[in-house]
Design a protein around this motif. Structure first.
Motif, PDB file in Angstrom:
ATOM      1  N   ALA A  79       0.847  -1.187   0.000  1.00 53.70           N
ATOM      2  CA  ALA A  79       0.000   0.000   0.000  1.00 53.70           C
ATOM      3  C   ALA A  79       0.884   1.238   0.000  1.00 53.70           C
ATOM      4  N   PHE A  80       0.619   2.135  -0.949  1.00 52.72           N
ATOM      5  CA  PHE A  80       1.344   3.397  -1.057  1.00 52.72           C
ATOM      6  C   PHE A  80       0.320   4.521  -1.012  1.00 52.72           C
ATOM      7  N   ILE A  81       0.426   5.370  -0.012  1.00 51.54           N
ATOM      8  CA  ILE A  81      -0.412   6.575   0.031  1.00 51.54           C
ATOM      9  C   ILE A  81       0.565   7.743  -0.084  1.00 51.54           C
ATOM     10  N   ARG A  82       0.426   8.515  -1.155  1.00 47.40           N
ATOM     11  CA  ARG A  82       1.338   9.636  -1.374  1.00 47.40           C
ATOM     12  C   ARG A  82       0.665  10.944  -0.992  1.00 47.40           C
ATOM     13  N   TYR A  83       1.492  11.860  -0.504  1.00 46.79           N
ATOM     14  CA  TYR A  83       1.020  13.152  -0.024  1.00 46.79           C
ATOM     15  C   TYR A  83       1.898  14.268  -0.574  1.00 46.79           C
ATOM     16  N   THR A  84       1.295  15.444  -0.768  1.00 47.65           N
ATOM     17  CA  THR A  84       2.022  16.672  -1.048  1.00 47.65           C
ATOM     18  C   THR A  84       1.897  17.527   0.207  1.00 47.65           C
ATOM     19  N   VAL A  85       3.031  17.793   0.843  1.00 44.71           N
ATOM     20  CA  VAL A  85       3.018  18.447   2.162  1.00 44.71           C
ATOM     21  C   VAL A  85       3.848  19.737   2.112  1.00 44.71           C
ATOM     22  N   PRO A  86       3.220  20.886   2.379  1.00 43.71           N
ATOM     23  CA  PRO A  86       3.998  22.129   2.466  1.00 43.71           C
ATOM     24  C   PRO A  86       5.027  22.016   3.593  1.00 43.71           C
ATOM     25  N   GLU A  87       6.185  22.593   3.390  1.00 46.06           N
ATOM     26  CA  GLU A  87       7.262  22.526   4.388  1.00 46.06           C
ATOM     27  C   GLU A  87       6.780  22.964   5.772  1.00 46.06           C
ATOM     28  N   ALA A  88       5.951  23.988   5.825  1.00 48.55           N
ATOM     29  CA  ALA A  88       5.457  24.497   7.110  1.00 48.55           C
ATOM     30  C   ALA A  88       4.634  23.469   7.883  1.00 48.55           C
TER      31      ALA A  88
ATOM     32  N   TRP B 166       5.729  13.012  -0.016  1.00 46.89           N
ATOM     33  CA  TRP B 166       5.898  12.009   1.029  1.00 46.89           C
ATOM     34  C   TRP B 166       5.126  10.750   0.637  1.00 46.89           C
ATOM     35  N   ALA B 167       5.530   9.621   1.209  1.00 48.97           N
ATOM     36  CA  ALA B 167       4.812   8.369   0.969  1.00 48.97           C
ATOM     37  C   ALA B 167       4.691   7.592   2.278  1.00 48.97           C
ATOM     38  N   LEU B 168       3.493   7.125   2.547  1.00 53.19           N
ATOM     39  CA  LEU B 168       3.224   6.213   3.659  1.00 53.19           C
ATOM     40  C   LEU B 168       3.075   4.840   3.016  1.00 53.19           C
ATOM     41  N   VAL B 169       4.011   3.957   3.308  1.00 48.87           N
ATOM     42  CA  VAL B 169       4.078   2.650   2.662  1.00 48.87           C
ATOM     43  C   VAL B 169       3.855   1.576   3.713  1.00 48.87           C
TER      44      VAL B 169
ATOM     45  N   GLY C 104      -3.314  -8.602   9.977  1.00 49.05           N
ATOM     46  CA  GLY C 104      -2.790  -8.650   8.623  1.00 49.05           C
ATOM     47  C   GLY C 104      -1.678  -7.662   8.322  1.00 49.05           C
ATOM     48  N   TYR C 105      -1.336  -6.802   9.278  1.00 51.18           N
ATOM     49  CA  TYR C 105      -0.280  -5.797   9.078  1.00 51.18           C
ATOM     50  C   TYR C 105       1.087  -6.463   9.162  1.00 51.18           C
ATOM     51  N   ARG C 106       1.948  -6.186   8.212  1.00 48.52           N
ATOM     52  CA  ARG C 106       3.306  -6.742   8.207  1.00 48.52           C
ATOM     53  C   ARG C 106       4.377  -5.703   8.515  1.00 48.52           C
ATOM     54  N   GLY C 107       4.125  -4.458   8.208  1.00 47.82           N
ATOM     55  CA  GLY C 107       5.099  -3.402   8.485  1.00 47.82           C
ATOM     56  C   GLY C 107       4.801  -2.151   7.691  1.00 47.82           C
ATOM     57  N   GLY C 108       5.432  -1.055   8.081  1.00 54.20           N
ATOM     58  CA  GLY C 108       5.195   0.196   7.378  1.00 54.20           C
ATOM     59  C   GLY C 108       6.331   1.179   7.557  1.00 54.20           C
ATOM     60  N   GLN C 109       6.350   2.156   6.680  1.00 51.70           N
ATOM     61  CA  GLN C 109       7.370   3.192   6.696  1.00 51.70           C
ATOM     62  C   GLN C 109       6.787   4.506   6.198  1.00 51.70           C
ATOM     63  N   LEU C 110       7.387   5.593   6.650  1.00 52.21           N
ATOM     64  CA  LEU C 110       7.083   6.917   6.125  1.00 52.21           C
ATOM     65  C   LEU C 110       8.342   7.407   5.436  1.00 52.21           C
ATOM     66  N   GLY C 111       8.208   7.843   4.185  1.00 51.70           N
ATOM     67  CA  GLY C 111       9.362   8.327   3.450  1.00 51.70           C
ATOM     68  C   GLY C 111       9.104   9.676   2.817  1.00 51.70           C
ATOM     69  N   ARG C 112      10.197  10.387   2.578  1.00 58.42           N
ATOM     70  CA  ARG C 112      10.143  11.694   1.938  1.00 58.42           C
ATOM     71  C   ARG C 112      11.003  11.642   0.677  1.00 58.42           C
ATOM     72  N   SER C 113      10.523  12.237  -0.396  1.00 57.18           N
ATOM     73  CA  SER C 113      11.272  12.234  -1.652  1.00 57.18           C
ATOM     74  C   SER C 113      12.614  12.945  -1.488  1.00 57.18           C
ATOM     75  N   ALA C 114      13.658  12.294  -1.978  1.00 55.31           N
ATOM     76  CA  ALA C 114      14.988  12.893  -1.943  1.00 55.31           C
ATOM     77  C   ALA C 114      15.107  14.043  -2.939  1.00 55.31           C
ATOM     78  N   ASP C 115      14.284  14.022  -3.980  1.00 51.37           N
ATOM     79  CA  ASP C 115      14.369  15.032  -5.035  1.00 51.37           C
ATOM     80  C   ASP C 115      13.341  16.151  -4.900  1.00 51.37           C
ATOM     81  N   GLU C 116      12.197  15.830  -4.342  1.00 53.33           N
ATOM     82  CA  GLU C 116      11.130  16.819  -4.163  1.00 53.33           C
ATOM     83  C   GLU C 116      10.621  16.709  -2.731  1.00 53.33           C
ATOM     84  N   PRO C 117      11.214  17.454  -1.793  1.00 54.32           N
ATOM     85  CA  PRO C 117      10.939  17.271  -0.370  1.00 54.32           C
ATOM     86  C   PRO C 117       9.489  17.495   0.069  1.00 54.32           C
ATOM     87  N   HIS C 118       8.658  18.050  -0.794  1.00 54.84           N
ATOM     88  CA  HIS C 118       7.244  18.216  -0.441  1.00 54.84           C
ATOM     89  C   HIS C 118       6.444  16.933  -0.704  1.00 54.84           C
TER      90      HIS C 118
END
Length: 93
Positions: free
Chosen positions: A3-12, A49-52, A33-47
């Protein structure tokens, strides 16, 4: 299933976003049924984010979304409107 939920988040709002996304992952972790998860931020476009997360199946993920709706609600305006559930077709160790 992935599961990938992507977000556009203003820096503020990034601090608030991280706290809310952490709460979502904690709620997910309590679901069957949950196996694991992570929150990541794009290295190229810091606004961007992905909840995986990984699940035993789509049904578990969809039930978890329902269980986490109160934690997810404040972030819905930041979500990208796109499919989030993906079936694993090939896996590598």
């Amino acid at each position: 299933m992935l599961a990938f939920i992507r977000y556009t988040v203003p820096e503020a709002r990034s601090g608030e976003f991280v706290a809310s996304a952490t709460a979502i992952l904690e709620r997910f972790a309590a679901q069957d049924g949950y196996r694991g998860g992570q929150l990541g931020r794009s290295a190229d476009e810091p606004h961007l984010w992905a909840l995986v997360s990984t699940w035993d199946g789509a049904g578990f993920y969809r039930r978890a979304l329902s269980a986490a709706r109160m934690e997810m609600y404040p972030l819905m305006t930041l979500m990208l409107n796109e499919p989030s559930a993906f079936e694993v077709v090939v896996s590598s160790p």
